[in-house]
Design an enzyme around this catalytic site. Structure first.
Site, PDB file in Angstrom:
ATOM      1  CG  ASN A 110      -0.261  -0.202   2.489  1.00  0.00           C
ATOM      2  OD1 ASN A 110       0.737  -0.761   2.810  1.00  0.00           O
ATOM      3  ND2 ASN A 110      -1.057  -0.079   3.627  1.00  0.00           N
ATOM      4  CD  GLU A 126      -1.370   4.236   5.219  1.00  0.00           C
ATOM      5  OE1 GLU A 126      -0.634   5.374   5.766  1.00  0.00           O
ATOM      6  OE2 GLU A 126      -1.958   3.477   4.841  1.00  0.00           O
ATOM      7  CB  CYS A 182      -5.415  -0.894  -1.795  1.00  0.00           C
ATOM      8  SG  CYS A 182      -7.085  -0.884  -0.131  1.00  0.00           S
ATOM      9  CD  GLU A 225      -5.439  -6.037  -1.469  1.00  0.00           C
ATOM     10  OE1 GLU A 225      -4.862  -4.653  -1.418  1.00  0.00           O
ATOM     11  OE2 GLU A 225      -6.531  -6.267  -0.583  1.00  0.00           O
ATOM     12  CB  CYS A 240     -11.277  -2.770   0.891  1.00  0.00           C
ATOM     13  SG  CYS A 240     -10.894  -1.641  -0.513  1.00  0.00           S
ATOM     14  CB  CYS A 254      -9.199  -4.510  -3.445  1.00  0.00           C
ATOM     15  SG  CYS A 254      -7.828  -2.759  -3.234  1.00  0.00           S
TER      16      CYS A 254
HETATM   17  N1  THU Z   1      -5.184  -1.322   2.905  1.00  0.00           N
HETATM   18  C1  THU Z   1      -4.608  -3.070   1.629  1.00  0.00           C
HETATM   19  O1  THU Z   1      -3.141  -1.833   0.995  1.00  0.00           O
HETATM   20  N2  THU Z   1      -5.775  -3.602   1.292  1.00  0.00           N
HETATM   21  C2  THU Z   1      -6.560  -3.854   2.033  1.00  0.00           C
HETATM   22  O2  THU Z   1      -6.734  -5.137   1.667  1.00  0.00           O
HETATM   23  C3  THU Z   1      -7.681  -3.562   3.108  1.00  0.00           C
HETATM   24  C4  THU Z   1      -6.885  -1.403   3.014  1.00  0.00           C
HETATM   25  C5  THU Z   1      -4.385  -0.530   3.349  1.00  0.00           C
HETATM   26  C6  THU Z   1      -5.429   0.467   2.701  1.00  0.00           C
HETATM   27  C7  THU Z   1      -4.531   1.682   3.493  1.00  0.00           C
HETATM   28  O3  THU Z   1      -3.020   2.248   3.469  1.00  0.00           O
HETATM   29  C8  THU Z   1      -4.623   1.078   4.846  1.00  0.00           C
HETATM   30  O4  THU Z   1      -4.232  -0.518   4.953  1.00  0.00           O
HETATM   31  C9  THU Z   1      -5.143   0.818   6.434  1.00  0.00           C
HETATM   32  O5  THU Z   1      -6.628   1.296   5.529  1.00  0.00           O
END
Ligand code: THU
Length: 138
Positions: free
Chosen positions: A44, A46, A55, A57, A91, A94
């Site tokens: 991920n 941010e 994310c 994925e 999520c 994704c």
């Molecule tokens: N996140 C992912 O990368 N993949 C997921 O399946 C769930 C959430 C990340 C997004 C954000 O950077 C952090 O996790 C908290 O939500």
């Protein structure tokens, strides 16, 4: 060719080490396995404008599609480095992004997360039933 579950989960865990998650501190890795045995990974990313965060994925799908892949997705592993006991599952956004790549090659990939007692396995179609996709546009 199907990559063993343990190997793909390990690839996702390793990918999570590259996460840029200074805001949530929730580091996630994703590993996509393709029919030809290639694995594409990502973590991920941010952003200070929190809602723009990407994310793992979604970044992995973007990487794969930028390498020219349009299908052949057979398995997906997701791993959270500092997640709680519950395995991380993709999520909603994704699931849709993964589905675009899966539908491109007509596959229904396995989704793997967690290890041991907390391991999770499902088909992408179970996580996103009645998916919208390229064929929906007519
Ligand atoms: N996140 C992912 O990368 N993949 C997921 O399946 C769930 C959430 C990340 C997004 C954000 O950077 C952090 O996790 C908290 O939500």
């Amino acid at each position: 060719m199907i990559v063993p579950r343990a190997a793909l989960v390990a690839a996702a865990q390793q990918a999570a080490e590259q996460a840029y998650a200074p805001y949530s501190h929730y580091r996630v890795g994703a590993a996509l396995a393709f029919e030809d045995g290639v694995i594409v990974t990502a973590a991920n990313v941010e952003n200070a404008s929190y809602g723009l965060s990407l994310c793992a994925e979604t970044v992995a799908v973007a990487r794969a599609m930028n390498e020219g892949r349009r299908g052949g997705l057979v398995a997906i592993a997701v791993a959270g480095l500092n997640a709680g006991a519950e395995p991380v599952t993709p999520c909603g956004r994704c699931r849709q992004v993964l589905s675009e790549l899966a539908q491109g090659g007509g596959t229904d990939p396995l989704v793997w997360s967690g290890t041991g007692e907390t391991s999770f396995e499902a088909r992408l179609s179970q996580l996103l039933p009645h998916a919208f996709g390229p064929a929906s546009l007519g």
